[in-house]
Structure formats: C-alpha cells, structure tokens
Design a protein around this motif. Structure first.
Motif, mmCIF file in Angstrom:
data_model
loop_
_atom_site.group_PDB
_atom_site.id
_atom_site.type_symbol
_atom_site.label_atom_id
_atom_site.label_comp_id
_atom_site.label_asym_id
_atom_site.label_seq_id
_atom_site.Cartn_x
_atom_site.Cartn_y
_atom_site.Cartn_z
ATOM 1 N N ALA A 109 -7.116 6.407 85.855
ATOM 2 C CA ALA A 109 -7.530 6.830 84.500
ATOM 3 C C ALA A 109 -6.762 6.852 83.563
ATOM 4 O O ALA A 109 -6.894 6.490 82.377
ATOM 5 C CB ALA A 109 -8.107 8.285 84.788
ATOM 6 N N HIS A 110 -5.273 7.160 83.668
ATOM 7 C CA HIS A 110 -4.418 7.276 82.704
ATOM 8 C C HIS A 110 -4.133 5.841 82.312
ATOM 9 O O HIS A 110 -3.894 5.774 81.103
ATOM 10 C CB HIS A 110 -3.212 7.979 83.143
ATOM 11 C CG HIS A 110 -2.066 8.467 82.152
ATOM 12 N ND1 HIS A 110 -0.715 7.474 81.770
ATOM 13 C CD2 HIS A 110 -2.037 9.385 81.491
ATOM 14 C CE1 HIS A 110 -0.297 8.041 81.048
ATOM 15 N NE2 HIS A 110 -1.020 9.453 80.664
ATOM 16 N N SER A 116 -6.702 1.264 76.470
ATOM 17 C CA SER A 116 -7.697 1.229 75.511
ATOM 18 C C SER A 116 -7.237 1.477 74.232
ATOM 19 O O SER A 116 -7.857 1.447 73.125
ATOM 20 C CB SER A 116 -8.591 2.095 76.012
ATOM 21 O OG SER A 116 -8.187 3.477 76.010
ATOM 22 N N CYS A 117 -5.885 1.961 74.031
ATOM 23 C CA CYS A 117 -5.286 2.505 72.871
ATOM 24 C C CYS A 117 -6.238 3.524 72.303
ATOM 25 O O CYS A 117 -6.428 3.413 71.080
ATOM 26 C CB CYS A 117 -4.965 1.298 71.799
ATOM 27 S SG CYS A 117 -4.144 -0.152 72.280
ATOM 28 N N ARG A 118 -6.435 4.388 73.123
ATOM 29 C CA ARG A 118 -7.114 5.821 72.543
ATOM 30 C C ARG A 118 -8.677 5.261 71.995
ATOM 31 O O ARG A 118 -9.048 5.788 71.329
ATOM 32 C CB ARG A 118 -6.400 6.553 71.380
ATOM 33 C CG ARG A 118 -5.022 7.002 71.974
ATOM 34 C CD ARG A 118 -4.280 7.664 70.852
ATOM 35 N NE ARG A 118 -4.837 8.617 70.358
ATOM 36 C CZ ARG A 118 -4.739 9.665 69.409
ATOM 37 N NH1 ARG A 118 -3.518 8.910 68.690
ATOM 38 N NH2 ARG A 118 -5.212 10.513 69.052
ATOM 39 N N ASN A 119 -9.250 4.276 72.516
ATOM 40 C CA ASN A 119 -10.422 3.760 72.039
ATOM 41 C C ASN A 119 -11.493 4.345 73.186
ATOM 42 O O ASN A 119 -11.307 3.585 74.136
ATOM 43 C CB ASN A 119 -10.753 2.253 71.907
ATOM 44 C CG ASN A 119 -11.988 2.009 71.384
ATOM 45 O OD1 ASN A 119 -12.996 2.439 71.423
ATOM 46 N ND2 ASN A 119 -12.174 1.198 70.416
ATOM 47 N N MET A 126 -13.882 -0.882 80.048
ATOM 48 C CA MET A 126 -12.968 -1.327 81.229
ATOM 49 C C MET A 126 -13.178 -0.784 82.400
ATOM 50 O O MET A 126 -12.924 -1.226 83.682
ATOM 51 C CB MET A 126 -11.504 -1.215 80.662
ATOM 52 C CG MET A 126 -10.892 -1.974 79.331
ATOM 53 S SD MET A 126 -9.279 -1.894 79.125
ATOM 54 C CE MET A 126 -9.121 -0.168 78.764
ATOM 55 N N CYS A 127 -13.364 0.588 82.545
ATOM 56 C CA CYS A 127 -13.735 1.317 83.757
ATOM 57 C C CYS A 127 -14.955 0.706 84.336
ATOM 58 O O CYS A 127 -14.813 0.629 85.557
ATOM 59 C CB CYS A 127 -13.899 2.760 83.406
ATOM 60 S SG CYS A 127 -14.238 3.784 84.875
ATOM 61 N N GLU A 128 -15.936 0.304 83.501
ATOM 62 C CA GLU A 128 -17.323 -0.191 84.204
ATOM 63 C C GLU A 128 -16.815 -1.722 84.922
ATOM 64 O O GLU A 128 -17.433 -1.933 85.860
ATOM 65 C CB GLU A 128 -18.110 -0.278 83.369
ATOM 66 C CG GLU A 128 -19.556 -1.150 83.522
ATOM 67 C CD GLU A 128 -20.542 -1.196 82.780
ATOM 68 O OE1 GLU A 128 -21.629 -1.664 82.997
ATOM 69 O OE2 GLU A 128 -20.302 -0.768 81.566
ATOM 70 N N GLU A 145 -9.155 -7.491 81.101
ATOM 71 C CA GLU A 145 -8.983 -7.263 79.777
ATOM 72 C C GLU A 145 -10.462 -7.641 79.091
ATOM 73 O O GLU A 145 -11.343 -8.278 79.721
ATOM 74 C CB GLU A 145 -8.118 -8.531 79.098
ATOM 75 C CG GLU A 145 -6.577 -8.306 79.464
ATOM 76 C CD GLU A 145 -5.771 -9.087 78.702
ATOM 77 O OE1 GLU A 145 -6.410 -10.262 78.206
ATOM 78 O OE2 GLU A 145 -4.471 -9.077 78.914
ATOM 79 N N THR A 146 -10.805 -6.927 78.080
ATOM 80 C CA THR A 146 -12.024 -6.931 77.429
ATOM 81 C C THR A 146 -11.978 -8.191 76.553
ATOM 82 O O THR A 146 -11.012 -8.896 76.171
ATOM 83 C CB THR A 146 -12.406 -5.756 76.599
ATOM 84 O OG1 THR A 146 -11.180 -5.389 75.644
ATOM 85 C CG2 THR A 146 -12.584 -4.517 77.609
#
Length: 259
Positions: A109-110, A116-119, A126-128, A145-146
């Motif tokens: 999670a961290h 995610s750069c706080r997004n 990304m978790c999905e 990567e998205t």
C-alpha cells in the motif's frame, strides 16, 4: 445544460416542487472538472446558481482556476484542498480492499501511494491492476505502470527541447522548436502539460535572478493559452520570449566578465 433538455426539465420541476415545502432540505449538486466546461456552459452556471439558490447548492471542483471565468470565481467561495498524504492514500486503499475481501499488505500500500505521486485515483487504478495481475497480494509484487506513465518519454522529449532552446537562440532554432512542440500537440499531449514541463526544464538552466521572470512570463502565456484557441501560437510566443530574455541575460553576463 449538463444533463440534456429532458433531464433539465424534470430537474426544474422537482426543484420547483420542493421549493414550495418549507421543510424541504436543499439538494447538493457536485460538478467535477469545471475548468473543462465550455465557455457558454460556464456563463450559464451563475444564472442557474442564482435561480435555485434557495433549494440547491453547487460544489464546483477544478484543478486550476485559470480556465474558470471570473464571474464564477467571484460568486463562489474558493477552498484550496491539498492532495491526500501518503498515509491517507494507504488508509483508503486498505479500506477499499477490506470491503472487497482482499488483504492488502501495508508495504505494498505504501509503495502504491508513493508511485501514484499522491494521486488517489491513480493509486486505486494501480491497486486494481495489481489485483488482476496477482491474487492474493504480496509485498514485493511488481506494480504495473498506468497509461499516464507512458507520457514519461514525452517528458524526455521536452527536456531535449529545453536544452535546444538554451543552447542556441536564433530564428532557425525557434522554427525547429516550433516543430517539436507541434509534434507533441499532434500526439494529444495537453498544452498545459507541455507548458508546465517546458517551464520546469528551462528553470533548471536559469539562475535565481532569472527564475522569477521566467515563471512570471510562463504564467502570463499560460493564461493567454486558456483564452485562445490555437495552443501552438502561445507556446511558440513563450519560447520566443524566453529566447530573447535568456540571450540578453547571457550577453549582459559576458559584458560584466569582460569589464
């Protein structure tokens, strides 16, 4: 205006009906990405807000007010909401996974929150993607990567463009830079992102005295970019102005060294 004429008429009827009931609670309408609304839609918003002020409250969300017309900015209370912290994103990710019946390791999670750069939206996506890739989760699993990360190569392209601007300030070089900027626009890179990335790379080649002037100049042309319809004109004007400013700065520096 937003949901179509049919839905708008039913919404008006519902609001007018509720306005006759003194005990009726005011409805709340949330509009996201308001800066992407067309100008005619933005001009119609103040009238809608005033007409249904007694029965409806509108919450407008945007990333930048530079694209929002001044009328809306004047009648609304501006509240700056910072991006969620790393701990907040970790908490949301853990909560979502718990509701889905998944066990998300705190280390993963961290990592997702940092990547995610706080997004928050990007972190959830990304978790999905990690869930589709591997289940159950592991702490050291790879994070896919998205599509947004594919834009990194365009940042490298912008860095090369900025280096070309700093290395030479001539009409021929300006024409070459214009072609590179136009290529980015044809690949559907938002002009705001181009301006932001170009400014960031150019500031790396400026000292403290010049950085303030360049940042102010970029803000001016970014504002004109929102008002105009041809992004290439304003991007090219910013580059030309920077070239003139940077060349004068270098010439003054050389004269000071000689004398």
């Amino acid at each position: 205006m937003i949901w179509g004429q049919k839905d708008e008429r039913s919404r008006q009827g519902g609001i007018q009906k509720s306005s006759g009931d003194p005990g009726a609670q005011a409805g709340v309408v949330l509009l996201t990405e308001v800066e992407k609304l067309r100008k005619d839609a933005q001009h119609a918003l103040p009238r809608t807000m005033e007409k249904y002020m007694s029965t409806c409250r509108l919450i407008l969300c945007c990333n930048s007010t530079s694209k929002v017309i001044p009328t809306i900015c004047h009648i609304c209370l501006a509240i700056c909401v910072p991006a969620p912290s790393i701990d907040d994103i970790c908490s949301v990710l853990s909560s979502v996974c718990k509701k889905e019946g998944l066990a998300l390791p705190s280390k993963l999670a961290h990592r997702l929150a940092e990547k995610s750069c706080r997004n928050l939206r990007k972190a959830l996506l990304m978790c999905e993607a990690c869930r589709v890739q591997q289940s159950p989760f592991t702490e050291d699993q790879e994070i896919l990567e998205t599509d947004w990360d594919i834009l990194k190569r365009y940042w490298v392209y912008l860095r090369e463009t900025a280096n070309a601007i700093v290395s030479q300030q001539t009409p021929q070089r300006l024409l070459e830079v214009r072609g590179r900027l136009y290529e980015l626009l044809t690949h559907c890179i938002p002009p705001e992102m181009i301006m932001k990335g170009l400014l960031s790379e150019l500031l790396h080649n400026c000292d403290g005295q010049l950085k303030g002037e360049v940042a102010q100049m970029a803000a001016y042309y970014e504002h004109r970019l929102q008002l105009g319809s041809k992004a290439i004109y304003h991007l090219e004007a910013f580059v030309a102005k920077f070239m003139a400013l940077y060349k004068k700065f270098m010439e003054d520096g050389l004269e000071g060294m000689v004398f």
